[in-house]
Scaffold this motif. Structure first.
Motif, mmCIF file in Angstrom:
data_model
loop_
_atom_site.group_PDB
_atom_site.id
_atom_site.type_symbol
_atom_site.label_atom_id
_atom_site.label_comp_id
_atom_site.label_asym_id
_atom_site.label_seq_id
_atom_site.Cartn_x
_atom_site.Cartn_y
_atom_site.Cartn_z
ATOM 1 N N MET A 1 0.826 -1.196 0.000
ATOM 2 C CA MET A 1 0.000 0.000 0.000
ATOM 3 C C MET A 1 0.865 1.252 0.000
ATOM 4 O O MET A 1 0.565 2.205 -0.700
ATOM 5 N N ASN A 2 1.928 1.235 0.828
ATOM 6 C CA ASN A 2 2.808 2.401 0.887
ATOM 7 C C ASN A 2 3.557 2.602 -0.425
ATOM 8 O O ASN A 2 3.814 3.738 -0.812
ATOM 9 N N THR A 3 3.890 1.523 -1.092
ATOM 10 C CA THR A 3 4.630 1.661 -2.355
ATOM 11 C C THR A 3 3.761 2.275 -3.439
ATOM 12 O O THR A 3 4.249 3.027 -4.284
ATOM 13 N N ILE A 4 2.471 1.963 -3.405
ATOM 14 C CA ILE A 4 1.560 2.557 -4.390
ATOM 15 C C ILE A 4 1.419 4.049 -4.131
ATOM 16 O O ILE A 4 1.444 4.868 -5.059
ATOM 17 N N LEU A 5 1.304 4.446 -2.874
ATOM 18 C CA LEU A 5 1.208 5.863 -2.533
ATOM 19 C C LEU A 5 2.503 6.594 -2.882
ATOM 20 O O LEU A 5 2.464 7.734 -3.370
ATOM 21 N N GLU A 6 3.639 5.945 -2.661
ATOM 22 C CA GLU A 6 4.915 6.557 -3.017
ATOM 23 C C GLU A 6 5.025 6.723 -4.530
ATOM 24 O O GLU A 6 5.519 7.737 -5.020
ATOM 25 N N PHE A 7 4.530 5.721 -5.276
ATOM 26 C CA PHE A 7 4.570 5.809 -6.738
ATOM 27 C C PHE A 7 3.712 6.969 -7.231
ATOM 28 O O PHE A 7 4.138 7.756 -8.084
ATOM 29 N N TYR A 8 2.489 7.079 -6.714
ATOM 30 C CA TYR A 8 1.617 8.175 -7.120
ATOM 31 C C TYR A 8 2.192 9.526 -6.696
ATOM 32 O O TYR A 8 2.082 10.517 -7.429
ATOM 33 N N GLY A 9 2.798 9.575 -5.548
ATOM 34 C CA GLY A 9 3.423 10.814 -5.085
ATOM 35 C C GLY A 9 4.571 11.227 -5.997
ATOM 36 O O GLY A 9 4.703 12.393 -6.368
ATOM 37 N N ALA A 10 5.389 10.266 -6.379
ATOM 38 C CA ALA A 10 6.498 10.553 -7.295
ATOM 39 C C ALA A 10 5.969 10.973 -8.657
ATOM 40 O O ALA A 10 6.525 11.856 -9.316
ATOM 41 N N LEU A 11 4.882 10.355 -9.104
ATOM 42 C CA LEU A 11 4.273 10.707 -10.380
ATOM 43 C C LEU A 11 3.732 12.137 -10.357
ATOM 44 O O LEU A 11 3.938 12.901 -11.308
ATOM 45 N N VAL A 12 3.092 12.524 -9.279
ATOM 46 C CA VAL A 12 2.553 13.876 -9.146
ATOM 47 C C VAL A 12 3.694 14.891 -9.105
ATOM 48 O O VAL A 12 3.638 15.930 -9.770
#
Length: 75
Positions: A1-12
Motif C-alpha cells: 500500500m505504501n509503495t503505491i502511494l509513493e509511486f503516485y506521489g512521485a508521479l505527481v
C-alpha cells in the motif's frame, strides 16, 4: 500500500516539475520573441547576403576590366 502511494506521489511531483519547466520555457521563448532579436538577425542575414552578391559582382567586373582594384572602379 505504501509503495503505491509513493509511486503516485512521485508521479505527481514529476508532473509538477514538468509543468514548471514548460512554463519556464514559455516565458523564455516569449522574452526572446518580444525582444525583436530574431527580426534584427533576419535583417542582418539579408544584408550580409546582399553584400556578398555585390562583392561577387564587383569581382566579376574586376576580372573583365583587366584586374582593376575595387577602389579604383568606384573612383
Amino acid at each position: 500500500m505504501n509503495t503505491i502511494l509513493e509511486f503516485y506521489g512521485a508521479l505527481v511531483v514529476s508532473l509538477i516539475c514538468l509543468i514548471v519547466v514548460l512554463i519556464f520555457a514559455a516565458i523564455v521563448r516569449y522574452a526572446i520573441d518580444s525582444s525583436k532579436t530574431s527580426k534584427k538577425l533576419d535583417v542582418l542575414i539579408k544584408e550580409v547576403h546582399y553584400l556578398k552578391t555585390e562583392i561577387k559582382k564587383l569581382q566579376h567586373h574586376k576580372l573583365q576590366d583587366g584586374g582593376k582594384h575595387i577602389i579604383d572602379e568606384k573612383v
